[in-house]
Structure formats: structure tokens, C-alpha cells
Design a protein around this motif. Structure first.
Motif, PDB file in Angstrom:
ATOM      1  N   PHE A 225       1.090  -1.119   0.101  1.00 20.04           N
ATOM      2  CA  PHE A 225       0.043   0.138   0.111  1.00 20.04           C
ATOM      3  C   PHE A 225       0.950   1.599   0.100  1.00 20.04           C
ATOM      4  O   PHE A 225       1.691   1.152   0.682  1.00 20.04           O
ATOM      5  N   ARG A 226       1.229   2.015  -0.994  1.00 20.71           N
ATOM      6  CA  ARG A 226       1.296   3.048  -1.173  1.00 20.71           C
ATOM      7  C   ARG A 226       0.231   4.213  -1.520  1.00 20.71           C
ATOM      8  O   ARG A 226      -0.718   4.255  -2.827  1.00 20.71           O
ATOM      9  N   ARG A 227       0.561   5.414  -0.695  1.00 17.65           N
ATOM     10  CA  ARG A 227      -0.737   6.684  -1.275  1.00 17.65           C
ATOM     11  C   ARG A 227      -0.103   6.791  -2.634  1.00 17.65           C
ATOM     12  O   ARG A 227       0.466   8.973  -1.419  1.00 17.65           O
ATOM     13  N   GLU A 228      -0.005   6.804  -3.709  1.00 19.95           N
ATOM     14  CA  GLU A 228       0.367   7.977  -4.864  1.00 19.95           C
ATOM     15  C   GLU A 228      -0.117   7.931  -5.884  1.00 19.95           C
ATOM     16  O   GLU A 228      -1.916   7.772  -5.171  1.00 19.95           O
ATOM     17  N   ARG A 229      -0.238   8.787  -7.122  1.00 24.31           N
ATOM     18  CA  ARG A 229      -1.366   9.192  -7.532  1.00 24.31           C
ATOM     19  C   ARG A 229      -1.252   8.660  -8.741  1.00 24.31           C
ATOM     20  O   ARG A 229      -0.607   8.075  -8.888  1.00 24.31           O
ATOM     21  N   GLY A 233      -0.608   1.565 -14.656  1.00 19.91           N
ATOM     22  CA  GLY A 233       0.217   0.908 -13.775  1.00 19.91           C
ATOM     23  C   GLY A 233       0.701   1.212 -12.294  1.00 19.91           C
ATOM     24  O   GLY A 233       2.250   0.680 -12.085  1.00 19.91           O
ATOM     25  N   ARG A 234      -0.008   2.715 -11.452  1.00 17.90           N
ATOM     26  CA  ARG A 234       0.590   2.491 -10.754  1.00 17.90           C
ATOM     27  C   ARG A 234      -0.958   2.597  -9.668  1.00 17.90           C
ATOM     28  O   ARG A 234      -1.673   3.305  -9.987  1.00 17.90           O
ATOM     29  N   TYR A 235      -0.338   2.059  -8.689  1.00 19.07           N
ATOM     30  CA  TYR A 235      -2.148   1.990  -7.726  1.00 19.07           C
ATOM     31  C   TYR A 235      -1.570   2.520  -5.889  1.00 19.07           C
ATOM     32  O   TYR A 235      -0.481   2.477  -6.116  1.00 19.07           O
TER      33      TYR A 235
HETATM   34 MG    MG Z   1       7.987   4.907  -6.282  1.00 20.84          MG
END
Ligand code: MG
Ligand code: ATP
Length: 537
Positions: A225-229, A233-235
Motif C-alpha cells: 500500500f502506498r498513497r501515490e497518484r 501501472g501505479r496503484y
Molecule cells: Mg515509487
């Protein structure tokens, strides 16, 4: 809430949270195939699976991943975990009372009331500590002695408080009590794991795995889990498949074998066009990486004006990460910067050369990429990354490296370590883009039945076929044969077994091959033989 808003709220449709998604059939079959391949390939290299908790002590990640990283600074999902039982609620209640109470030296009842509240709080906190409910750290005992000492200070009141000094001392004491109470940690910070290497190292230490034959080889799979935009391919919830080798020597052959295993896995799942990049980032000594970083910083200072704000900031906090920049405008400048390969110490240089030789021995193709860095101090020597086509700018499907200092950093014995993490979502995307998704879908056999006696035979047939491993659809209600065959088509079934009362009394069952329309009659026992033969054909 107004009636209209309430109505709207009632009729609200829920959706998966931003950055998370459902993975549905038939795509899940592809996920299962990928995961099954990981289980099989890793087992052939002697790895065992470790299943880890999805949340852990916040401080584990803070320490392992590092305070100066984006992951810890802004991407972690942090949870405030409440203390177990009623005592937690009581402590919170008393704490609020104490915080908001005003105490005047002119009113002895207020002083008494404050004393009672404060005493109750300390008593309850002592119980919580004794029962192991309150979180403890290296400061807890000292903090608790302070709290207790303040009881003695409070007991000096009320005395005959007439002078302004008296009232000043009381104010100061009350304030001190409030500060002490406020600073007690009643909840424990947990975090959803942003990665799993920290957890594997924690588990290695916790279960004394250094007493097992070394090295210990472990792999894991599951959500991170990461709070990314969120983007392609990015969740925010994504999946990784990773492996770690802990303990044993830091022989270059180990690094090479980890990479060989990884490439074997990618090959087995059918990933095409994967490129392996390798680098060595040396170790954190003056005659090696530290010396290089100093030179890099000096060189960066000279071109600072030409860099974007992110890179400018990183010159001081994490200069190696500047090399990682994907900004078009910075590429030409970065190309002129000093390279770590020219600044490695002799041991690291030898190690790196041996890793490359070992890769060649194993027939693993690689490209060197001097800009491949990990911004964390405990990472050392070998780093690697694999990119795959069809992913746009999120094209890294795997990152890995050697981290000999990490177990020690987490309170364990000095231990060598190396590992990698594959981004499963991106791997699947790349497989889908290249059409490498041939996983059996649809049903093998659709049973079209009509009539009571046919239904009994259909149930028996379904049971036998399933036992033999066929995927069978047995409709729960009778349908006309035409409709049933249409349904079989829609489900992508290979065969339809046609069972009417006639077939049952004749003892000859009809099998229809849906792609050709060809029909053949079989006895019940021949039917299974026929289908088994067809399956392997
Ligand atoms: Mg990264
Ligand atoms: P990136 O530079 O793409 O953000 P990273 O350096 O943060 O990657 P690692 O922490 O090394 O990534 O994780 C290993 C792999 O996990 C990455 O190569 C990538 O495939 C995958 N990954 C990382 N973050 C995400 C995410 N938010 N969504 C999907 N996959 C991810």
C-alpha cells in the motif's frame, strides 16, 4: 442532514476506493498462473514461502525504509491502533478532562479535583502498563517516573496560597502535569506495509532464523500500500512478488543466482522484451560511495540552476536520487555527472566484476546502468532493475539489490541480505499487452438436460467429470435444448453433453463438439474415456 441529502446518501452506490481495484475473472486466472509459476520456480531454487502481516509497527518501516524517503514521508497509510479494553477509553477520558481543566489557586476545590483526576490517570496508566496494554518504548519508564513524581508535587497544594509566587508555582505544576499526560502514547501507530523487505527482516530476527542453516531463502506475495497518484501501472493497493536471501556469505554467485532465478521466472511466465539493468553502488565508506556522493554533490551544486525543484531539493537530502530523475530537461545534465563505477573501492569493484562474470556464466543477459541507485544507506553493491514493454513511463517491473546492513539496523545480528520485488500488476499488464494471456477459460462441458430421469443422470455425469478435473456447467433448471446450446456457446464451452429421457433409456449419450457442430453417441463409461483423450489432444 437534510431529507434530500439523506435520500441521496441512502441511494449512493459504492465504488472501490481511488487507487484500488477489483481484479475479476477471467483476468484472475492469469494472476493465478503467474503466482503458481512463482511458487514453482522459486521452489526449484530452494526458497520457502513466508506469509507476513499486512500491517506492522509504523516504526519498522520508518527505520527500514528510511525517514528521508517519499514512501515514509508521504505515501504510508498510517493507522492509530487503540489500546485494548475499557482502560484505554478511561485513560482517554481522564486525559481530556485533565487537559481542559482550569485550576485556580483561589479555589481549593478545583485543586482537589485536579489532584483526583491526575491520580486516577496515573493509577489507570500503571495498570495499563502492568497488563501490557499501553505501548512501551525506551522512554516509557522514565516518563512514568515523571508522572508519579508530579503526584508528590501536587500534594504540596493547597497550602496557604497567598503570595503571587504560590499561584505561579501552582500554575507551573498543573501545566507540567498536563504536558506529561498529553505526551503519553495511548495508541500504537501501525502502518499498512508499503513493501515487505522490512517485514521479512523483522521475521528473520523475531524467529531467530540466524540459527537455521544459512542462508535462509524466503519469498512472499501479496498486496502493498502506498498513497501515490494513481495512473496506469501505479496503484495505491498493488501486488508484489518478492524474494530475499538472508545470512550466509555475500558471494557474487549469490547475487547472480537471485537474478538468474528472477529471469527464469519472467521467461516461464512468458514475459517478452524484458531488459535487465545492473549496477553497483559500492558501500558506505569514505573511499567508496561516501567519497563519490561528495563529488556528486559538488558537481550538482555547479549545475543546480539548470535542475528542477525536486532535484534541487535532493542535492542536500538524497543526491543519488537525482540520477533517478526521469525529467527530460535534466537528462543532458545528468549525463555529465561523475559516475560511481569510477569511484568504487577495490573490494566493491572486484565484487561487481565477479557478479557480471557470474551472470555471463549463467547465460543471463544484462545491461549496465550507472544511474540505477537506491537512495537508502543500507543498500550496497549490487542493484538491479527489470523493465518491460507496454507500460509507458511506469515500465519497471522489478527492483532489487543487496542490503547487508538492514537486519542489523533492525536490531538483529550482522547479516548479509539481497532480494527483489516484482510489481505483479505491471507484469500482468505487460503480459496482456503482448497477448501472453492464454489461460484456459470457459467450460469444458456444458450439460444440456431435459426431463426428470435425464437430470439424475446429468448430476451423476457432472460429478464424474468434475472428479476427473473437467470444468462442468450443470444448469439448475430445465431448458429447451436450443436455448441450452446457445448458453453453452456464450460460456465458451468446448463440448455440450446432451441428455434427454431418450438418451437415458437408450443408454447412449450425445456429445456435441461446439466448434465443429459434430455429434457422437457414447455409452456412459466410454464418454469419460473420450473426453479424457480429447483433453490431451
Ligand atoms: Mg515509487
Ligand atoms: P517506481 O520508481 O516505479 O515508483 P519504486 O522504486 O517505488 O518504483 P520498488 O519500491 O522498488 O518500486 O518496488 C518494486 C516494484 O514494485 C516496482 O518495480 C514496481 O513494479 C512495483 N511498484 C512500486 N510501486 C507501485 C505502485 N504504486 N503500483 C504498482 N506497482 C508498483
Amino acid at each position: 442532514m437534510s431529507d434530500a441529502t439523506a435520500k441521496k446518501e441512502e441511494g449512493r452506490k459504492f465504488q472501490a476506493t481511488k487507487g484500488t481495484r477489483d481484479i475479476l475473472p477471467p483476468e484472475t486466472a492469469l494472476w493465478n498462473r503467474v503466482e503458481q509459476t512463482a511458487h514453482e520456480v522459486f521452489a526449484t531454487f530452494g526458497y520457502g514461502e513466508i506469509r507476513l502481516p499486512v500491517f506492522e509497527d509504523f516504526r519498522l518501516f520508518q527505520r527500514a525504509v528510511g525517514v528521508e524517503t517519499d514512501i515514509v514521508n508521504k505515501e504510508m497509510y498510517v493507522l492509530d491502533d487503540l489500546m485494548e479494553g475499557e482502560i484505554g477509553a478511561r485513560l482517554e477520558y481522564l486525559r481530556v478532562q485533565i487537559q481542559y481543566m482550569t485550576v485556580s489557586s483561589a479555589l481549593p476545590t478545583e485543586v482537589e479535583q485536579f489532584k483526583t483526576l491526575y491520580n486516577d490517570f496515573v493509577k489507570a496508566y500503571r495498570i495499563a502498563l502492568e497488563r501490557g496494554l499501553a505501548p512501551r518504548d525506551e522512554f516509557t519508564d522514565r516518563h512514568f517516573s515523571f508522572l508519579e513524581a508530579m503526584i508528590g508535587r501536587l500534594d504540596l497544594f493547597p497550602r496557604d496560597m497567598r503570595t503571587p509566587e504560590d499561584s505561579f508555582v501552582l500554575d507551573e505544576t498543573v501545566n507540567n502535569c498536563k504536558i506529561q499526560v498529553r505526551e503519553i502514547q495511548l495508541t500504537e501507530l501501525k502502518a499498512l506495509r508499503p513493501e515487505a523487505t522490512a517485514s521479512v527482516c523483522r521475521a528473520y530476527i523475531e524467529h531467530n532464523m540466524q540459527q537455521l542453516p544459512q542462508p535462509v531463502k524466503l519469498y512472499y506475495l501479496g498486496p502493498m500500500f502506498r498513497r501515490e497518484r494513481p495512473q496506469k501501472g501505479r496503484y495505491r493497493q498493488f501486488y508484489q512478488i518478492g524474494a530475499e536471501i538472508l545470512g550466509g556469505p555475500d558471494a557474487p554467485a549469490t547475487d547472480a543466482e537471485v537474478i538468474e532465478m528472477l529471469m527464469t521466472f519472467f521467461d516461464k511466465v512468458g514475459l517478452q522484451g524484458a531488459t535487465l539493468y545492473v549496477n553497483s553502488i559500492g558501500h558506505s565508506a569514505e573511499n567508496c560511495r561516501r567519497g563519490y556522493v561528495a563529488k556528486l554533490m559538488a558537481a550538482l551544486e555547479k549545475v543546480k540552476d539548470k535542475l528542477g525543484p525536486d532535484s534541487q531539493r535532493r542535492i542536500d537530502t538524497n543526491p543519488l536520487r537525482v540520477l533517478d530523475s526521469k525529467l527530460e530537461s535534466e537528462q543532458a545534465i545528468i549525463a555529465t555527472l561523475p559516475r560511481i563505477a569510477d569511484h568504487l573501492c577495490d573490494e566493491c569493484k572486484t565484487h561487481y566484476a565477479a557478479v557480471k562474470r557470474q551472470l555471463e556464466l549463467r547465460g543471463v543477459l544484462y545491461q549496465e546502468n550507472w544511474r540505477l541507485v537506491r537512495g537508502l544507506d543500507y543498500y550496497m553493491r549490487t542493484t538491479f532493475e527489470i523493465t518491460a514493454p507496454g507500460l509507458g513511463s511506469q515500465n519497471a517491473v522489478c527492483g532489487g539489490g543487496r542490503y547487508d546492513g538492514l537486519v542489523e539496523l533492525l536490531g538483529g545480528p550482522p547479516t548479509k541480505g539481497i532480494g527483489f520485488a516484482i510489481g505483479e500488476d505491471r507484469l500482468i499488464l505487460s503480459l496482456q499487452e503482448s497477448g501472453k494471456t492464454n489461460v484456459a477459460q470457459g467450460r469444458d462441458v456444458y450439460i444440456a438436460w431435459m426431463g426428470e430421469r435425464a437430470y439424475a443422470a446429468a448430476i451423476r455425469a457432472a460429478k464424474d467429470l468434475r472428479k476427473a478435473g473437467f470444468s462442468v456447467e450443470l444448469p439448475p433448471v430445465e431448458q429447451k435444448f436450443g436455448k441450452a446450446l446457445g448458453q453453452a456457446d456464450k460460456l465458451g464451452a468446448r463440448f455440450a453433453l446432451i441428455l434427454g429421457d431418450n438418451e437415458v433409456s437408450e443408454g447412449l449419450w450425445t456429445i456435441k463438439t461446439l466448434s465443429t457442430g459434430e455429434q457422437t453417441k457414447f455409452t456412459e463409461s466410454d464418454l469419460l474415456d473420450y473426453l479424457v483423450k480429447q483433453r490431451s489432444a
